[in-house]
Scaffold this active site. Structure first.
Site, short mmCIF file in Angstrom:
data_model
loop_
_atom_site.label_atom_id
_atom_site.label_comp_id
_atom_site.label_asym_id
_atom_site.label_seq_id
_atom_site.Cartn_x
_atom_site.Cartn_y
_atom_site.Cartn_z
N SER A 100 65.29 3.76 65.58
CA SER A 100 64.05 4.14 64.88
C SER A 100 62.95 4.48 65.89
O SER A 100 62.28 5.52 65.75
CB SER A 100 63.60 3.06 63.91
OG SER A 100 63.49 1.81 64.57
N HIS A 104 71.64 -0.23 61.91
CA HIS A 104 70.26 -0.53 62.34
C HIS A 104 69.55 -1.29 61.20
O HIS A 104 70.03 -2.33 60.77
CB HIS A 104 69.60 0.79 62.73
CG HIS A 104 68.28 0.69 63.43
ND1 HIS A 104 67.82 -0.45 64.02
CD2 HIS A 104 67.28 1.62 63.63
CE1 HIS A 104 66.62 -0.24 64.56
NE2 HIS A 104 66.27 1.01 64.32
N HIS A 154 74.28 -6.97 68.98
CA HIS A 154 73.10 -6.17 69.35
C HIS A 154 73.43 -5.33 70.57
O HIS A 154 74.22 -5.75 71.42
CB HIS A 154 71.89 -7.07 69.66
CG HIS A 154 70.60 -6.33 69.58
ND1 HIS A 154 70.07 -5.65 70.64
CD2 HIS A 154 69.76 -6.12 68.53
CE1 HIS A 154 68.94 -5.07 70.26
NE2 HIS A 154 68.72 -5.34 68.99
N ARG A 193 63.70 -13.31 66.97
CA ARG A 193 63.20 -12.97 65.62
C ARG A 193 64.00 -13.73 64.57
O ARG A 193 63.51 -14.07 63.50
CB ARG A 193 63.28 -11.45 65.40
CG ARG A 193 62.49 -10.64 66.43
CD ARG A 193 62.73 -9.16 66.30
NE ARG A 193 64.13 -8.80 66.49
CZ ARG A 193 64.63 -7.58 66.35
NH1 ARG A 193 63.83 -6.59 65.98
NH2 ARG A 193 65.90 -7.33 66.57
N ASP A 242 68.26 -9.24 61.36
CA ASP A 242 68.64 -8.93 59.98
C ASP A 242 69.47 -10.03 59.32
O ASP A 242 69.65 -10.02 58.10
CB ASP A 242 69.41 -7.60 59.94
CG ASP A 242 68.58 -6.47 60.47
OD1 ASP A 242 67.43 -6.33 60.03
OD2 ASP A 242 69.06 -5.72 61.35
N ARG A 297 57.89 -1.64 61.32
CA ARG A 297 58.25 -0.83 62.48
C ARG A 297 57.27 0.31 62.72
O ARG A 297 57.05 0.75 63.86
CB ARG A 297 59.70 -0.33 62.28
CG ARG A 297 60.38 0.39 63.42
CD ARG A 297 60.27 -0.27 64.75
NE ARG A 297 60.83 -1.60 64.91
CZ ARG A 297 62.05 -1.89 65.34
NH1 ARG A 297 62.86 -0.92 65.66
NH2 ARG A 297 62.46 -3.14 65.48
N ARG A 317 64.03 15.92 76.57
CA ARG A 317 65.14 16.88 76.62
C ARG A 317 66.19 16.45 77.63
O ARG A 317 66.23 16.95 78.75
CB ARG A 317 64.56 18.27 76.97
CG ARG A 317 65.53 19.48 76.99
CD ARG A 317 66.52 19.41 75.88
NE ARG A 317 67.24 20.68 75.73
CZ ARG A 317 68.54 20.82 76.01
NH1 ARG A 317 69.25 19.82 76.48
NH2 ARG A 317 69.13 21.98 75.79
N1 CMX Z 1 81.00 -7.33 63.80
C1 CMX Z 1 82.18 -6.79 64.19
N2 CMX Z 1 82.32 -6.02 65.27
C2 CMX Z 1 81.23 -5.84 66.02
C3 CMX Z 1 79.99 -6.42 65.71
C4 CMX Z 1 79.90 -7.18 64.53
N3 CMX Z 1 78.75 -7.70 64.13
N4 CMX Z 1 79.09 -6.04 66.65
C5 CMX Z 1 79.76 -5.25 67.53
N5 CMX Z 1 81.03 -5.13 67.13
C6 CMX Z 1 82.06 -4.28 67.73
C7 CMX Z 1 81.59 -2.84 67.73
O1 CMX Z 1 81.80 -2.23 66.45
C8 CMX Z 1 82.44 -2.24 68.82
O2 CMX Z 1 83.72 -2.02 68.29
P1 CMX Z 1 84.75 -0.96 68.95
O3 CMX Z 1 85.10 -1.50 70.29
O4 CMX Z 1 85.86 -0.92 67.99
O5 CMX Z 1 84.00 0.34 69.02
C9 CMX Z 1 82.49 -3.38 69.82
O6 CMX Z 1 82.20 -4.59 69.10
C10 CMX Z 1 81.52 -3.26 70.97
O7 CMX Z 1 80.22 -3.11 70.43
P2 CMX Z 1 78.95 -3.64 71.22
O8 CMX Z 1 78.87 -2.90 72.50
O9 CMX Z 1 78.94 -5.13 71.27
O10 CMX Z 1 77.76 -3.25 70.24
P3 CMX Z 1 77.02 -1.85 70.09
O11 CMX Z 1 75.93 -1.80 71.09
O12 CMX Z 1 77.99 -0.71 70.08
O13 CMX Z 1 76.42 -1.97 68.63
C11 CMX Z 1 75.39 -3.04 66.82
C12 CMX Z 1 75.37 -2.83 68.32
C13 CMX Z 1 74.14 -3.80 66.41
C14 CMX Z 1 75.39 -1.68 66.11
C15 CMX Z 1 76.65 -3.86 66.45
O14 CMX Z 1 76.57 -5.14 67.02
C16 CMX Z 1 76.86 -3.99 64.95
O15 CMX Z 1 77.47 -3.10 64.35
N6 CMX Z 1 76.36 -5.10 64.32
C17 CMX Z 1 76.43 -5.24 62.89
C18 CMX Z 1 75.35 -4.41 62.22
C19 CMX Z 1 73.98 -4.98 62.49
O16 CMX Z 1 73.73 -6.17 62.33
N7 CMX Z 1 73.03 -4.12 62.88
C20 CMX Z 1 71.62 -4.51 63.06
C21 CMX Z 1 71.18 -4.58 64.51
C22 CMX Z 1 69.71 -4.94 64.61
C23 CMX Z 1 68.85 -3.82 64.09
O17 CMX Z 1 68.80 -2.77 64.74
O18 CMX Z 1 68.26 -3.96 63.00
#
Ligand code: CMX
Length: 434
Positions: free
Chosen positions: A240, A270, A317, A326, A372, A398, A418
Site C-alpha cells: 500500500s 496484505h 511477514h 502491533r 492482522d 494507512r 522508474r
Molecule cells: N502460511 C503458510 N505459508 C506461508 C505463510 C503463512 N502464513 N507465510 C509465508 N508462507 C510461505 C509463502 O507462501 C512462501 O511459500 P512458497 O515457498 O511456496 O512460495 C514461503 O512461505 C516463503 O514466504 P516468506 O518469504 O516467508 O514470505 P513473503 O515475504 O513471500 O510473504 C506474506 C509475506 C505476509 C505475504 C506471507 O507471510 C503470507 O502470505 N502471510 C499470510 C497472509 C498475511 O497474513 N498477510 C498480512 C501481512 C501483513 C500486512 O501486510 O497486512
C-alpha cells in the site's frame, strides 16, 4: 504557537540541504546489491526507498519517527477520559517528527473539522454501487470520485514551481484525511445498517467521530484510535505504501494515490488478511459448534489449511522476523478487555499452535503473527462483525502515513519512480558469465 503548516515548512527547509548534500557528495556510493532471487522474488529487502516517517526493524518492529509503539501510546496527548491518544496527534508526529502538545493537537483537530464535510456526490457514488460490492472497491471509488477537488492538480495546470509542490499536496492530504472517517462509516451504514446515516459531530475528535458515525458505543472511540494509530505506517516498501508513493511520483494527486494504495491494501496477502483471519476462525468455529478447540484439534485445522496449499492468514511477514509489536499492543488490549471472549481464546490458542507448525512446515521465513492476526476479533467483540469491512478500517489508518510520506516526497523533490527491468534471457546470460 507555530501552526502545523508553518512548522512543516520550517522542517522541510531545514531538511532539504541534507538530501541535496547526500546526493551531491555521495550520489554514486553503493548501499546495496541485487541478487537474482531478489529480482525475481518481489525485490525483498533491496534498500532502494528513502523515508523518514517510520522505520521497520525485522526484530524490533515499527518505529514512528524514532518512537516505538509503546512510546507513541505513552507520549501522545489523549482526550479526557480516554485510554488511547488522539489520531490527530499521531498525524502531527508523522508529519513533523515532533510529539505535539495539546495546543498543537487542537490545531490539527481544527484543521480536520474545517475540512470534514463530504460532497453530496460522494454519498451518491457509494449509493450507486451494486449489491455485494466489496467495501474496499467502494472505498477506493469514493476517494477517486473526489479527485476533481484536488488543489494540487488545479495549481499544476496553471503552473507550479517544484519547490511549492508540497504545499498544495498538504492541502489535498488534509482535505482527504478529514473526510475518510465519514466515507468509511457511510460505507458501513450503507452496506450493513440499511443506509441509515449518522451525521458527523464536529465536536468530536477523529476516533470518537468515527465511532459515533459507525453507531457503535464507547469504548469503540478508543478502539478506533488504537486501530488507526497502529495501522498508520509501516515504512515505504509494503504494497500500500509503495503504491501510494509510486503513483504520487508521477505527480498524480493524492486522490489518485490514496485510491490506488487502497486497491493494493485490498489483497489477501496484505490488508485483506484481517478479514481472512476472521473468515478462517469462523470456519473453524462453525465446525466446532461454539466450543474452543483443544490444542490438538486446532493443530489439525492449521495443518489442513497448509496441506491444501493455502496460507495461514495473520501469520508471516516480508520484513518482520518476530511477533509484530502491533500484534502485542492489541493482545494487551484484548487481555485487558476481552480475555474471556471465545474469539480471543481462538486467537490466543493460534498464537501457541501456529508458530511451531509453520516452523515445522519449513516455508515461511517468519512464523510469528502480524497485525492482522488480532485486529478483527476486537472489532467483532465491540459489535462490528461484518468482517468484509475490516480492511476499510486499515485503509483509513494507512492513509495517514502514506499522505505524510507523499507530502515529504514532494518537499524533498523525490523524482518519478522508474526501476529497470530485464529479461530472463539477460538474467541467464549474466549468471553464465560468472
Ligand atoms: N502460511 C503458510 N505459508 C506461508 C505463510 C503463512 N502464513 N507465510 C509465508 N508462507 C510461505 C509463502 O507462501 C512462501 O511459500 P512458497 O515457498 O511456496 O512460495 C514461503 O512461505 C516463503 O514466504 P516468506 O518469504 O516467508 O514470505 P513473503 O515475504 O513471500 O510473504 C506474506 C509475506 C505476509 C505475504 C506471507 O507471510 C503470507 O502470505 N502471510 C499470510 C497472509 C498475511 O497474513 N498477510 C498480512 C501481512 C501483513 C500486512 O501486510 O497486512
Amino acid at each position: 504557537m507555530e501552526r502545523l503548516k508553518e512548522k512543516l515548512q520550517r522542517k522541510i527547509e531545514e531538511w532539504r540541504p541534507r538530501t541535496t548534500k547526500l546526493l551531491k557528495e555521495h550520489g554514486n556510493d553503493v548501499i546495496d546489491q541485487v541478487t537474482v532471487a531478489q529480482a525475481v522474488g518481489g525485490m525483498r529487502g533491496i534498500k532502494s526507498l528513502v523515508t523518514d516517517i517510520s522505520y521497520l526493524d525485522p526484530n524490533e518492529g515499527i518505529r514512528y519517527r524514532g518512537y516505538t509503539l509503546p512510546e507513541v501510546f505513552k507520549l501522545l496527548p489523549k482526550p479526557k477520559g480516554a485510554e488511547m491518544p488522539y489520531v490527530e496527534g499521531l498525524f502531527y508526529l508523522l508529519l513533523t517528527g515532533d510529539i505535539p502538545n495539546r495546543d498543537e493537537v487542537n490545531d490539527v483537530i481544527d484543521e480536520f473539522k474545517k475540512r470534514r464535510i463530504l460532497p453530496r456526490y460522494v454519498y451518491e457514488v457509494i449509493d450507486s454501487f451494486p449489491c455485494c460490492s466489496h467495501p474496499m472497491a467502494i472505498f477506493s471509488a469514493a476517494i477517486m470520485a473526489m479527485e476533481r477537488e484536488s488543489f494540487f492538480a488545479r495549481k499544476y495546470k496553471v503552473g507550479l514551481s517544484k519547490n511549492e509542490y508540497w504545499d498544495s499536496t498538504y492541502e489535498d492530504a488534509l482535505n482527504l484525511i478529514a473526510k475518510l472517517p465519514e466515507i468509511g462509516a457511510y460505507i458501513y451504514r450503507k452496506n450493513y445498517k440499511d443506509g441509515k446515516r449518522v451525521q458527523s459531530n464536529p465536536n468530536l475528535d477523529f476516533g470518537a467521530n468515527f465511532a459515533h458515525m459507525m453507531g457503535v458505543a464507547k469504548p469503540y472511540d478508543d478502539v478506533s484510535r488504537l486501530h488507526f494509530i497502529i495501522h498508520s505506517d509501516h515504512e515505504s516498501g509494503n504494497v500500500s505504501a509503495h503504491t501510494g508513493h509510486l503513483i504520487a511520483s508521477s505527480l498524480s494527486d493524492i486522490y489518485y494515490s490514496i485510491s490506488g494504495m487502497i486497491n493494493g491494501l485490498a489483497g489477501p496477502l496484505h490488508g485483506l488478511a484481517n478479514q481472512e483471519v476472521l473468515r478462517w476462525i469462523q470456519g473453524v468455529r462453525d465446525k466446532m459448534g461454539d466450543v474452543v478447540p483443544s490444542e490438538d484439534e486446532m493443530k489439525q485445522f492449521v495443518w489442513a489449511t497448509l496441506n491444501s496449499g493455502q496460507v495461514i492468514p495473520g501469520y508471516g511477514h516480508a520484513v518482520l522476523r518476530k511477533t509484530d509489536p502491533r500484534y502485542y499492543v492489541q493482545r494487551e488490549f484484548s487481555l485487558k478487555y476481552l480475555k474471556d471472549d471465545i474469539l480471543f481464546k481462538y486467537v490466543d490458542l493460534l498464537y501457541k499452535v501456529v508458530p511451531p507448525i509453520l516452523k515445522e512446515h519449513g516455508r515461511a521465513k517468519n512464523p510469528w503473527p502480524n497485525v492482522d492476526a488480532q485486529s478483527g476479533i476486537i472489532q467483532w467483540y465491540y459489535g462490528v462483525t461484518e468482517y468484509d469491512f475490516y480492511t476499510v478500517l486499515f485503509g483509513i489508518g494507512r492513509a495517514l502515513g502514506i499522505s505524510a510520506n507523499i507530502i515529504w516526497d514532494r518537499a524533498l523533490g523525490y523524482p518519478l519512480e522508474r526501476p529497470k527491468s530485464i529479461t530472463t534471457d539477460m538474467l541467464e546470460k549474466m549468471v553464465q558469465k560468472k
